[in-house]
Design an enzyme around this catalytic site. Structure first.
Site, PDB file in Angstrom:
ATOM      1  NE  ARG A  36      -3.711   0.177   2.464  1.00  0.00           N
ATOM      2  CZ  ARG A  36      -4.607   0.009   3.428  1.00  0.00           C
ATOM      3  NH1 ARG A  36      -4.664   0.862   4.432  1.00  0.00           N
ATOM      4  NH2 ARG A  36      -5.432  -1.022   3.408  1.00  0.00           N
ATOM      5  CG  HIS A  82      -6.646  -0.784  -5.556  1.00  0.00           C
ATOM      6  ND1 HIS A  82      -5.475  -1.294  -5.040  1.00  0.00           N
ATOM      7  CD2 HIS A  82      -6.946   0.282  -4.787  1.00  0.00           C
ATOM      8  CE1 HIS A  82      -5.082  -0.561  -4.023  1.00  0.00           C
ATOM      9  NE2 HIS A  82      -5.956   0.403  -3.848  1.00  0.00           N
ATOM     10  CE1 TYR A 127     -20.470  17.076 -13.757  1.00  0.00           C
ATOM     11  CE2 TYR A 127     -19.336  17.130 -11.645  1.00  0.00           C
ATOM     12  CZ  TYR A 127     -20.507  17.203 -12.381  1.00  0.00           C
ATOM     13  OH  TYR A 127     -21.707  17.396 -11.746  1.00  0.00           O
TER      14      TYR A 127
END
Length: 756
Positions: A36, A82, A127
């Site tokens: 991680r 993931h 967006y």
């Protein structure tokens, strides 16, 4: 209750809770460290970054492709590889697209991807649109060439690469930050051309030292034009140890009479810097500034304008102050903690990082060549089988027409392999033309030549090294650029003290016996004539300037400092010092010192010990003060005395039994704190019983007189009288005349004027 319900504990593992907790936390820690938070030295990526880049390549979002919605990418990443939160995944994606965060962005973004002033102001993923940059191709182009190992994804339905076959040391080029369990990483970005030059140096001279590699890598290269002002020797030490800090400073220039800031340190916010400056202006700590404004736009991403009050303002001094007190200058921690090729996290020096990455790159290129060699040999094997078709075409056709299962018959008759027989059976009739036979022979010859070249390459370490060097140089020419952050030598930033901004006026600071303090303008005031609270009286006064600090000495030997300009007016009764400082319980204030920072004072106790101290070293930064004078048991602190000239002054000390000793001031050391040396000898037994102690200490110059007060009687010792009491430091001294053996106070007379 269901009687058939039974609990079977025999098949369950039973462990002590502390062992289970320890193992569970250890497993979690290793997961956070390896999967991680920390990057891998091979491709310089964390797992989430690697999965984002791979998922985008699987979606066909190469640099030449059209943009796609970021939500599409995030959906593929969290759905296939993931399984974490979409917002965290999108933030990791945004970071790789921000040109002001990444030195060489991996993602090309379209839409609002945040700004330099507010990196978190990016639009939602529904967006924005994105695709990979051409630089990302250096991480992905060799992925299908057998260069990396693959592993199953979280649900076992797909495969994902364990690492990416990076053609460049991305770990240094883009750097990274991360916090794991018990460790963290902070790797600054670097310039591609400089890093590649160092890699080439290490390939050509494997025994190159860190110093030699730093001839190419001058220092970090952040995606900002602000200056790196860390000295070269400190940068070298960072690369030797893998830890340290880098200091950056913004750029500014004069434009007419204004100051224009044109570049900010990495990840500094222009609006926050303006807020910090405005706060100082409101606090009246920057009286030399009249106005400030932000004129940043698309053409000038950073343009902060500071307007001085007049053209007499020292801009260099002003900017030095702002560098010291705002984010115009920042420190960046360096902690090159990386997961190495052995799979273990470790803080590595520059040489180790480059050496391990080159080792990984050499192995990647070897695997790529071996993969191609295997493929070439397979193609040659098939082409050799196809040639048999043209030598025995009639018999081949007859077998295919006559046999129900021609494949094993062909394999036995012509000694073909399974792959060759399968290729022959799948051959189209149009391929049986005479020209096709010639083409196969030409292809076979070309493959034989290629196989020969590949075998030579794999068999020679020197050729393999040359190939790696050639490839990274080619990538440097394609993706490299000039350094963004110049490395320059600058003076250390200095904060402008509040006292430097104030008008300098003569003042007299008065201390009362009960610890009340006030300040009067001018030096002509008579402090003993002022009004005091009932039960209180005058103790000491000192003369100085309004832009200085008053240093108070208490009965425990601690010093406290207060700005003179902030003291209450002498027209009032003053304020108790206990409201401004925090002395120990029962402590009283014994003296006050005022003057320039380099002024010298004699600090002494009535045990007969003392030393000289510089006023600047007595300044205390907090309310609790600082311990300066060590006071022996049963002894008390005496009022400090100003030293005008350490080479020509004298010290006079009077004991309670009427002994006076005069000695040179230069026999006493200049200390920051301590007990000091013996001024006059006081027997220890008499000091403990308070039968004898020092009642007064004075510092005077040659030609001065001493005024002794004994009750209502006064005596003046002229210079010729003082000579009778002159002796070496630490002796008993000579007795004063009868009637003056109980001296209450000793003053120095200069030009017929008394000074304490």
């Amino acid at each position: 209750m269901n009687n058939n319900l039974t609990l079977d504990f025999e098949r369950n593992e039973q462990r002590p809770i502390h062992e289970f907790s320890e193992q569970a936390y250890l497993d979690y820690s290793m997961y956070v460290i390896l999967d991680r938070a920390l990057p891998n030295i091979a491709d310089g990526l964390k797992p989430v970054q690697r999965r984002i880049i791979y998922a985008m390549s699987e979606l066909g979002l190469k640099a030449t492709a059209k943009f796609k919605k970021s939500a599409r990418t995030v959906g593929d990443v969290i759905g296939k590889f993931h399984p974490h939160g979409d917002s965290a995944c999108y933030e990791a994606m945004v970071l790789m697209a921000q040109g002001f965060s990444y030195r060489y962005p991996l993602i090309d973004g379209q839409g609002n991807w945040g700004s330099l002033d507010d990196p978190k102001s990016f639009a939602a993923m529904r967006y924005t649109e994105s695709k990979l940059t051409s630089y990302a191709d250096t991480l992905l182009s060799e992925l299908s060439q057998g260069t990396v190992d693959w592993t199953a994804n979280f649900d076992g339905t797909l495969s994902e690469p364990q690492l990416l076959p990076a053609r460049l040391p991305n770990i240094l080029l883009n750097g990274t930050t991360g916090i794991a369990v018990g460790m963290a990483t902070d790797i600054p970005p670097h310039n591609l051309r400089e890093v590649v030059a160092a890699c080439v140096r290490l390939l050509e001279a494997p025994k190159s030292t860190v110093e030699q590699l730093c001839e190419h890598i001058k220092g970090p290269d952040f995606p900002t034009h602000a200056e790196i002002i860390t000295p070269a020797e400190e940068l070298l030490e960072i690369y030797k140890t893998g830890t340290g800090s880098v200091k950056m400073r913004g750029l500014w220039e004069r434009e007419d009479d204004n100051i224009v800031i044109t570049a900010l340190p990495h990840q500094s916010s222009g609006s926050k810097i303006l807020e910090q400056i405005a706060a100082q202006m409101q606090a009246k700590k920057l009286p030399m500034l009249e106005d400030l404004r932000d004129e940043s736009d698309h053409e000038n991403p950073t343009r902060l304008v500071l307007v001085p009050r007049s053209n007499r303002v020292n801009c260099e001094e002003l900017m030095s102050h702002l560098f010291s007190t705002t984010d115009l200058q920042r420190n960046y921690r360096v902690n090159m903690n990386i997961i190495g090729i052995d799979g273990r996290p470790q803080v590595k020096d520059l040489r180790t990082i480059l050496k391990e990455w080159l080792q990984y790159r050499m192995e990647t290129v070897r695997r790529k060549l071996q993969h191609r060699l295997d493929k070439v040999e397979t193609l040659m094997h098939i082409l050799q089988g196809l040639l048999i078709v043209y030598l025995n075409i009639d018999e081949l056709i007859a077998i295919i027409r006559a046999e129900d299962k021609p494949k094993p018959v062909l394999m036995k008759r012509f000694k073909l392999s399974d792959e060759q027989a399968e290729a022959i059976l799948e051959l189209k009739l149009r391929k049986l033309a005479r020209l096709e036979e010639m083409k196969i022979k030409a292809d076979l010859q070309a493959l034989q030549d290629e196989r020969h070249g590949l075998r030579q390459m794999l068999g020679s370490k020197q050729r393999l090294t040359s190939l790696v060097k050639k490839e990274i140089i080619a990538d440097a020419e394609q993706h490299g650029d000039d350094r963004c952050s110049p490395i320059v030598k600058r003076e250390q930033a200095r904060t402008i003290e509040v006292t430097e901004l104030l008008p300098t006026e003569p003042v007299t600071v008065i201390l009362s016996e009960k610890g009340w303090i006030r300040a009067a303008k001018g030096h002509e005031i008579d402090p003993e004539s002022l009004n005091y609270r009932a039960g209180d009286a005058f103790k000491q006064a000192d003369k100085g300037r309004s832009n200085q600090y008053a240093v108070l000495l208490d009965s425990t030997g601690r010093c406290y400092s207060l700005p003179v300009h902030d003291l209450p007016s002498a027209r009032s009764l003053g304020e108790p010092l206990s409201s401004r400082v925090t002395p120990p319980d029962g402590a009283t204030f014994e003296g006050i010192m005022l003057g320039a920072p380099d002024s010298l004072f004699l600090l002494a106790s009535d045990a007969g010990y003392g030393f000289m101290a510089r006023l600047a070293e007595l300044y205390a930064k907090n309310k609790n003060g600082k311990l300066v004078l060590s006071v022996p048991k049963a002894a008390k602190v005496l009022q400090p005395a100003l030293v005008s000239d350490a080479n020509n002054d004298y010290v006079a000390a009077i004991s309670s039994t009427g002994r006076l000793l005069v000695t040179d001031i230069n026999e006493f050391p200049l200390l920051a704190k301590g007990k000091g040396l013996k001024i006059i000898q006081i027997p220890t037994a008499k000091l403990k019983s308070r039968e004898e102690y020092v009642t007064a200490v004075a510092v005077f110059s040659e030609g001065d007189s001493l005024l002794l007060d004994s009750g209502k009687r006064h005596m003046t010792l002229r210079p010729k009288d003082i000579d009778a009491y002159y002796s070496d430091r630490g002796l008993r001294g000579n007795m004063l005349p009868r009637g003056f053996r109980q001296v209450d106070r000793m003053l120095t007379l200069k030009d017929n004027k008394a000074e304490e």
